[in-house]
Design a protein around this motif. Structure first.
Motif, mmCIF file in Angstrom:
data_model
loop_
_atom_site.group_PDB
_atom_site.id
_atom_site.type_symbol
_atom_site.label_atom_id
_atom_site.label_comp_id
_atom_site.label_asym_id
_atom_site.label_seq_id
_atom_site.Cartn_x
_atom_site.Cartn_y
_atom_site.Cartn_z
ATOM 1 N N ALA B 61 36.850 7.447 -15.958
ATOM 2 C CA ALA B 61 35.527 6.036 -15.228
ATOM 3 C C ALA B 61 36.695 4.567 -15.388
ATOM 4 C CB ALA B 61 34.826 6.585 -16.303
ATOM 5 N N LEU B 62 35.283 3.676 -15.170
ATOM 6 C CA LEU B 62 35.593 3.029 -15.318
ATOM 7 C C LEU B 62 34.838 1.693 -17.000
ATOM 8 C CD1 LEU B 62 35.668 0.516 -12.009
ATOM 9 C CD2 LEU B 62 37.721 1.257 -13.262
ATOM 10 N N THR B 63 34.069 2.744 -17.697
ATOM 11 C CA THR B 63 33.307 2.121 -18.192
ATOM 12 C C THR B 63 33.206 2.868 -19.402
ATOM 13 O OG1 THR B 63 31.540 2.076 -17.448
ATOM 14 C CG2 THR B 63 32.520 -0.085 -17.063
ATOM 15 N N PRO B 64 33.078 2.859 -21.171
ATOM 16 C CA PRO B 64 32.555 3.778 -21.513
ATOM 17 C C PRO B 64 31.370 4.194 -21.282
ATOM 18 C CG PRO B 64 32.727 1.139 -22.529
ATOM 19 C CD PRO B 64 33.270 1.007 -21.625
ATOM 20 N N GLU B 65 31.263 5.067 -21.783
ATOM 21 C CA GLU B 65 29.451 5.908 -21.748
ATOM 22 C C GLU B 65 28.484 5.146 -22.587
ATOM 23 O OE1 GLU B 65 29.437 9.945 -21.716
ATOM 24 O OE2 GLU B 65 31.073 10.247 -20.616
ATOM 25 N N THR B 66 27.037 5.176 -21.894
ATOM 26 C CA THR B 66 26.174 4.192 -22.833
ATOM 27 C C THR B 66 25.893 5.388 -23.717
ATOM 28 O OG1 THR B 66 25.108 3.934 -21.183
ATOM 29 C CG2 THR B 66 26.320 2.150 -22.409
ATOM 30 N N PRO B 67 25.167 4.714 -25.130
ATOM 31 C CA PRO B 67 25.132 4.004 -25.969
ATOM 32 C C PRO B 67 26.506 3.948 -26.337
ATOM 33 C CG PRO B 67 23.311 5.476 -26.201
ATOM 34 C CD PRO B 67 24.046 6.060 -24.951
ATOM 35 N N HIS B 68 26.914 3.717 -26.687
ATOM 36 C CA HIS B 68 28.423 3.649 -27.765
ATOM 37 C C HIS B 68 28.298 2.233 -28.285
ATOM 38 C CE1 HIS B 68 29.919 -0.359 -25.299
ATOM 39 N NE2 HIS B 68 29.557 0.594 -24.579
ATOM 40 N N ALA B 69 29.496 2.238 -29.280
ATOM 41 C CA ALA B 69 29.797 1.754 -30.488
ATOM 42 C C ALA B 69 29.567 0.239 -30.273
ATOM 43 C CB ALA B 69 30.173 2.062 -31.905
ATOM 44 N N ASP B 70 29.890 -0.863 -30.680
ATOM 45 C CA ASP B 70 29.949 -1.980 -30.165
ATOM 46 C C ASP B 70 31.719 -2.073 -30.897
ATOM 47 O OD1 ASP B 70 30.386 -4.693 -29.816
ATOM 48 O OD2 ASP B 70 28.466 -6.205 -31.195
ATOM 49 N N PRO B 71 32.120 -2.796 -29.579
ATOM 50 C CA PRO B 71 33.372 -2.393 -30.136
ATOM 51 C C PRO B 71 33.838 -4.040 -30.974
ATOM 52 C CG PRO B 71 32.893 -3.240 -28.186
ATOM 53 C CD PRO B 71 32.223 -2.627 -28.065
ATOM 54 N N VAL B 72 33.233 -5.038 -30.700
ATOM 55 C CA VAL B 72 34.027 -6.087 -31.432
ATOM 56 C C VAL B 72 33.720 -7.077 -32.944
ATOM 57 C CG1 VAL B 72 33.102 -8.563 -31.328
ATOM 58 C CG2 VAL B 72 32.941 -7.722 -29.047
ATOM 59 N N PRO B 73 33.214 -5.644 -33.461
ATOM 60 C CA PRO B 73 32.893 -5.801 -35.139
ATOM 61 C C PRO B 73 34.567 -4.476 -35.401
ATOM 62 C CG PRO B 73 30.820 -5.849 -34.316
ATOM 63 C CD PRO B 73 31.383 -5.182 -33.194
ATOM 64 N N GLN B 74 34.999 -3.555 -34.558
ATOM 65 C CA GLN B 74 35.790 -3.108 -35.514
ATOM 66 C C GLN B 74 36.643 -3.403 -34.895
ATOM 67 O OE1 GLN B 74 35.806 0.547 -32.503
ATOM 68 N NE2 GLN B 74 33.428 1.400 -33.090
ATOM 69 N N ALA B 75 36.994 -4.224 -33.719
ATOM 70 C CA ALA B 75 38.313 -5.221 -33.495
ATOM 71 C C ALA B 75 38.700 -5.778 -35.083
ATOM 72 C CB ALA B 75 37.905 -5.906 -32.618
ATOM 73 N N LEU B 76 37.381 -6.988 -35.377
ATOM 74 C CA LEU B 76 37.778 -7.602 -36.729
ATOM 75 C C LEU B 76 37.675 -6.644 -37.379
ATOM 76 C CD1 LEU B 76 33.817 -9.954 -35.463
ATOM 77 C CD2 LEU B 76 36.477 -10.785 -36.041
ATOM 78 N N ILE B 77 37.375 -5.618 -38.757
ATOM 79 C CA ILE B 77 37.896 -5.105 -39.467
ATOM 80 C C ILE B 77 38.813 -4.284 -38.875
ATOM 81 C CG2 ILE B 77 37.015 -2.995 -40.893
ATOM 82 C CD1 ILE B 77 34.056 -3.302 -39.092
ATOM 83 N N LEU B 78 39.093 -3.236 -37.201
ATOM 84 C CA LEU B 78 40.797 -3.610 -37.822
ATOM 85 C C LEU B 78 41.796 -4.384 -38.774
ATOM 86 C CD1 LEU B 78 42.227 -0.571 -36.662
ATOM 87 C CD2 LEU B 78 42.188 -1.724 -34.594
ATOM 88 N N THR B 79 41.464 -5.937 -37.794
ATOM 89 C CA THR B 79 42.426 -7.059 -37.787
ATOM 90 C C THR B 79 42.031 -7.436 -40.236
ATOM 91 O OG1 THR B 79 41.966 -7.952 -36.397
ATOM 92 C CG2 THR B 79 42.984 -9.326 -37.616
ATOM 93 N N ALA B 80 40.781 -7.131 -40.000
ATOM 94 C CA ALA B 80 40.219 -7.392 -41.658
ATOM 95 C C ALA B 80 41.140 -6.121 -42.502
ATOM 96 C CB ALA B 80 38.633 -7.396 -41.907
ATOM 97 N N ILE B 81 41.056 -5.423 -42.086
ATOM 98 C CA ILE B 81 41.901 -4.105 -43.171
ATOM 99 C C ILE B 81 42.866 -4.014 -43.045
ATOM 100 C CG2 ILE B 81 42.252 -1.582 -43.447
ATOM 101 C CD1 ILE B 81 39.700 -0.672 -41.943
ATOM 102 N N VAL B 82 44.457 -4.922 -42.184
ATOM 103 C CA VAL B 82 45.264 -5.142 -42.007
ATOM 104 C C VAL B 82 45.023 -6.831 -43.186
ATOM 105 C CG1 VAL B 82 47.248 -5.686 -40.596
ATOM 106 C CG2 VAL B 82 45.763 -3.457 -39.928
ATOM 107 N N ILE B 83 44.950 -7.408 -43.192
ATOM 108 C CA ILE B 83 44.433 -8.866 -43.476
ATOM 109 C C ILE B 83 44.925 -8.303 -44.693
ATOM 110 C CG2 ILE B 83 43.912 -11.329 -44.405
ATOM 111 C CD1 ILE B 83 45.572 -10.859 -41.443
ATOM 112 N N GLY B 84 43.226 -7.788 -45.242
ATOM 113 C CA GLY B 84 43.563 -7.209 -46.439
ATOM 114 C C GLY B 84 44.371 -6.737 -47.279
ATOM 115 N N PHE B 85 45.054 -5.364 -46.521
ATOM 116 C CA PHE B 85 46.035 -4.863 -47.408
ATOM 117 C C PHE B 85 47.478 -6.067 -47.651
ATOM 118 C CE2 PHE B 85 50.082 -2.785 -46.962
ATOM 119 C CZ PHE B 85 50.669 -2.201 -48.350
ATOM 120 N N GLY B 86 47.552 -6.849 -46.572
ATOM 121 C CA GLY B 86 48.424 -7.792 -47.105
ATOM 122 C C GLY B 86 48.392 -8.877 -48.286
ATOM 123 N N VAL B 87 46.544 -9.385 -48.328
ATOM 124 C CA VAL B 87 46.834 -9.848 -49.463
ATOM 125 C C VAL B 87 46.445 -9.056 -50.718
ATOM 126 C CG1 VAL B 87 44.584 -11.185 -50.812
ATOM 127 C CG2 VAL B 87 44.901 -11.152 -48.177
#
Lengths: 781, 115
Positions: B61-87
């Protein structure tokens, strides 16, 4: 291009001024004076060549309506010629006055910057451009007043001038922006076209108040006059240039410039007339009772500025013409007298007029220049000061369109003029004639550099009256026309026939001589009456206001920046709770609590488990129990991520949680066990704050979960992740492809944190007495 | 479900704040960890809650099946988890170092640091 170059030339030359001074030594002043002298000539040639205004436009910030519009019309010509012409004399004078001073090159640089800024103010044809140069004059004035920066008083005076004129500058900015938006045009020369629209707009009153306030602070009008005498802490060349002939006239220039667009209303005329008149009288009296030469001149400058503002306020054709003649005459005689006062101080070391007398025998040339200037200031024919005074009296007399209040103004004017005569005699005559007094240094004629400035200006005062057609009329007539917005025909002539004005002018002279004779007796008699007024004067108010501002800053810093970590945390969370809470109160985004809805039993169980973990962490009495609680929370959240379609998050969370728990156990090994420091009441208070913060955040979750954000970005990533970036995990593609640079930044943050951790663990400044110990320690490991 | 998540975020924040305002410096670290968990979940909630459907594209397939979770907050949180660990990692070392330097773990006795 010509006008732009003229404005910028001072700024361009300024950085090289110290080098020029080092190269040329004692002739540096003469060399630098070539620039202002040629600028003055340039303006006169430009004005003589064409019959209209010279206009230039350069693109600057077109999006903001701020283009570099420059315009040389009659009013700008008068001001620009004075700025450049007197500037030339000042550079020569400064070279002689501060000869041998370590920082002479620096003062040249500041003066050049100031000259450029001032030319910018008078040539600007755009409100924003005018404001920028206006502020630059305040900044360069600050540097010049504080030139002797080792002296605390000079620094204080510089700051005072900056604060007062800077406050005015802010008012100008606000007024200019309002004016520009009301007129729909930032070009000053276009404002006249929108005159009616401006007058009828609701913002007319605030515009006038703001702009007049700004102009009053700059031109030292009562009650903002107090910064000008303080500014006398500057070296005399600076006082002669900025604080008599140019910068303090910037406010007057602005008022004259805006008169055609804003003038002829009760508000405008009333403000200018009565504040001007008050300044005129207060300044004249304060000058009369002073004994230090520069202070006398400073207060008499305040008085003269008041006179010009009053004449602009009267606003008739005759009055505006008189204002322009007065401005020219004052620039000549006051510039000359400041330089005379400086020369006396320079040669004898005396600043107090009471210690001076009979100097004419040792310095005849300076005495001649001083006498000419003093006669002009007193309004004695055949000098330009006489013409200015007579025109001013005529302008305020009732037959010149004014009602009965004209008599009041005329009386006030004559009184101030008489005080002015006494002051002029005190500074221009008394030191040179009468019995010779011993001075600190043996008096002798000052060098040519100190004589040229006062001599030329004094002679100009004579020439302008004897042959007005050469310089005076060509400068004053277009200036008055520009300030009126209509053709003016000022009668710059010595003889206007026998009339009331002549009689009053003569009366002021006679009264002035009498005041001069009885000066100290009168001051002594008035002292008990004026002393209580001094205690509540505006300069005291300024000091109180300044102290109050600093006190408030101190108190606020003590509360907010207490140095206690917990206090910071309380303030931060308190602000969040208040801000979020207030928003909830005002906007009411939640009408009712949603029911628990579609939650499944295992989800409820999971959330409860995490909350129990958090509770356990918060109240744990030993470290291992707390770490266990934290682990419960972390892994529980990983499961939530799994349940809601975020496997990547779950993976990361599990890895990080494991690492964190391991690290915590390791670090806690080095730290003491938990101790309880707080009382029960403190704990209760903290719990209250914590619950409020939690409630605010819970409310936020309810609102954001309801609010569907714009999905454009998310959809873009979802659609293009496979086809463009060839990755099937959208979240990963975002991180390593679409937003790879952000991830790069994140890695940098981690590296920095790692370096920090390493440094904290390995480097120990307490054990390092010298650099060698650290190296040895590093070598062992 | 969102009410449940709201309770969870609120609880985490409350526990976090309570720990941060304790005088014991060790508890400060724990409070920080709980606070960052709460913040991550807050961002997560802003993407809407969709059960089980990850933003993944099926092979072919070319696109994920709908409905799917919003990827943008997930990308943000992924970054936040890692940075949070650094802090948090930096914070832990800083605290242990501060304890050694000052000789107490009571933040109210951490005076004289503003010199």
């Amino acid at each position: 291009m010509t006008l732009l170059l003229a404005v910028l030339s001072g700024f361009v030359l300024a950085p090289f001024a110290p080098a020029i001074h080092n190269a040329l030594g004692r002739f540096s002043g003469w060399a630098i004076a070539v620039l202002p002298a040629s600028l003055a000539a340039l303006f006169l040639v430009l004005a003589a060549r064409g019959d209209g205004a010279v206009v230039e436009s350069h693109a600057w910030m077109p999006g903001l309506g701020a283009d570099l519009h420059l315009r040389l019309d009659g009013l700008a010509l008068l001001m620009a010629t004075l700025i450049a012409g007197i500037g030339a004399a000042i550079f020569v004078y400064a070279g002689g006055y501060l000869a041998g001073h370590r920082h002479l090159g620096r003062i040249y640089a500041y003066l050049l910057m100031f000259m450029g800024s001032m030319l910018g103010v008078v040539l600007a044809d755009n409100l924003i451009v005018l404001f920028v140069f206006w502020e630059l004059t305040s900044v360069s004035s600050y540097l010049l007043i504080g030139f002797d920066h080792a002296d605390a008083k000079a620094r204080k005076s510089a700051l005072q001038a900056l604060l007062v004129t800077g406050l005015g500058g802010l008012a100008i900015l606000a007024g200019a922006l309002m004016l520009g938006s009301v007129a729909g045009d930032m070009r000053i020369s276009h404002l006249l076209l929108h005159r009616e629209a401006i007058r009828e707009h609701g913002l007319y009153t605030p515009i006038v108040l703001l702009l007049v306030f700004g102009a009053f602070t700059k031109s030292a009008q009562f009650p903002f006059h107090f910064w000008l005498p303080s500014a006398m802490a500057a070296p005399t060349p600076v006082s002669a240039y900025l604080h008599s002939s140019t910068m303090v006239k910037a406010g007057i220039y602005l008022l004259a410039r805006l008169t055609p667009a804003l003038g002829e209303s009760e508000l405008w005329n009333g403000l200018l007339t009565w504040f001007g008149a008050a300044t005129m009288v207060v300044g004249a009296w304060l000058a009369f009772r002073q004994t230090v030469m520069k202070l006398i001149l400073a207060y008499s400058t305040v008085s003269a500025l008041g006179t010009i503002v009053m004449l602009l306020g009267v606003g008739t054709t005759y009055a505006v013409e008189a204002a322009m003649v007065f401005l020219l005459a004052h620039a000549f005689y006051k510039g000359a007298m400041f330089m005379v006062a400086g020369a006396i101080d320079h040669e004898t070391g005396e600043k107090d007029v009471r210690n001076l007398g009979g100097l004419s025998r040792s310095m005849p040339l300076l005495a001649a220049a001083a006498a000419l200037a003093a006669l002009s200031m007193s309004g004695v024919p055949p000098l330009v000061g006489f013409i200015a005074k007579e025109l001013a009296i005529k302008a305020v007399l009732p037959d010149a369109d004014l009602g009965r209040e004209g008599y009041a103004l005329a009386a006030v004017f004559v009184a101030a003029a008489a005080l002015g005569v006494a002051v002029a005699l005190r500074v221009g005559f008394a030191p040179f004639f009468g019995a010779k007094r011993e001075t600190k240094r043996e008096a002798h004629e000052p060098p040519a550099s100190l004589l040229l400035g006062p001599g030329v200006l004094a002679l100009l005062g004579l020439g302008a009256a004897v042959a007005p057609g050469v310089l005076a009329t060509p400068l004053v007539e277009p200036a008055a026309s520009a300030a009126l917005g209509a053709q003016a025909h000022p009668h710059v002539a010595l003889w206007h026939g026998l009339n009331l004005a002549l009689a009053l002018s003569a009366g002021a002279l006679v009264l002035g001589v009498a005041l001069f004779r009885g000066q100290w007796a009168i001051v002594g008699l008035a002292a008990p009456a004026t002393r209580p007024l001094d205690a509540i004067g505006p300069s005291r108010l300024y000091e109180h206001a300044l102290a109050a501002v600093l006190g408030f800053a101190d108190a606020q810093t003590r509360v907010l920046q207490s140095g206690s970590l917990r206090r910071y945390a309380f303030i931060t969370f308190g602000v969040i709770v208040l801000a979020v809470g207030a928003t909830f109160m005002l906007r009411r985004p939640l009408d009712a609590l949603p029911d628990i809805g579609d939650a499944r039993p295992y989800e409820i169980g999971l959330v409860l488990l995490i909350l129990i973990g958090a509770w356990f962490t918060a109240v744990a009495r030993n470290r291992l129990a707390a770490i266990a609680g934290l682990g419960l929370v972390g892994y529980g959240i990983a499961i939530i991520f799994v349940l809601f379609g975020a496997p990547d998050l779950a993976l990361t969370q599990v890895c990080i949680e494991t690492l964190a728990v391991v690290l915590l156990v390791l670090v806690f090994y080095m730290l003491p066990d938990f101790r309880s420091f707080s009382t029960r009441a403190q704990k209760a208070r903290d719990l209250l704050v914590a619950l409020a913060g939690g409630a605010a955040m819970a409310g936020l979750v309810l609102v954001v979960a309801d609010h569907r954000p714009d999905m454009t970005v998310s959809d873009f990533y979802a659609e293009n992740s496979a086809s463009q970036a060839y990755g099937r995990n959208v979240v990963n593609v975002i991180l390593v492809d679409f937003r790879a640079l952000d991830t790069m930044g994140e890695i940098v943050v981690l590296v920095v944190a790692a370096v920090g951790v390493y440094a904290l663990m390995k480097l120990d400044p307490t054990t390092r007495d010298g650099a060698t110990t650290g190296v040895e320690k590093g070598g062992e490991e | 479900m969102k009410l449940l998540l709201a309770l969870l975020v609120g609880g985490l924040f409350a526990a976090g704040i309570y720990l941060i305002v304790r005088r014991s410096i060790v508890k400060l670290i724990m409070g920080l960890i709980l606070l960052s968990h709460g913040a991550n979940l807050l961002i997560f909630a802003s993407g809407g809650l969709v059960r089980a459907q990850a933003p993944l594209v099926e092979p072919g397939a070319l696109t994920p099946e709908t409905p799917h979770a919003d990827p943008v907050p997930q990308a943000l949180i992924l970054t936040a988890i890692v940075i949070g660990f650094g802090v948090v990692a930096f914070m832990m070392v800083l605290v242990s170092r501060a304890y050694r330097a000052v000789g107490t773990d009571d933040t109210d006795e951490f005076t004289g640091t503003d010199h």
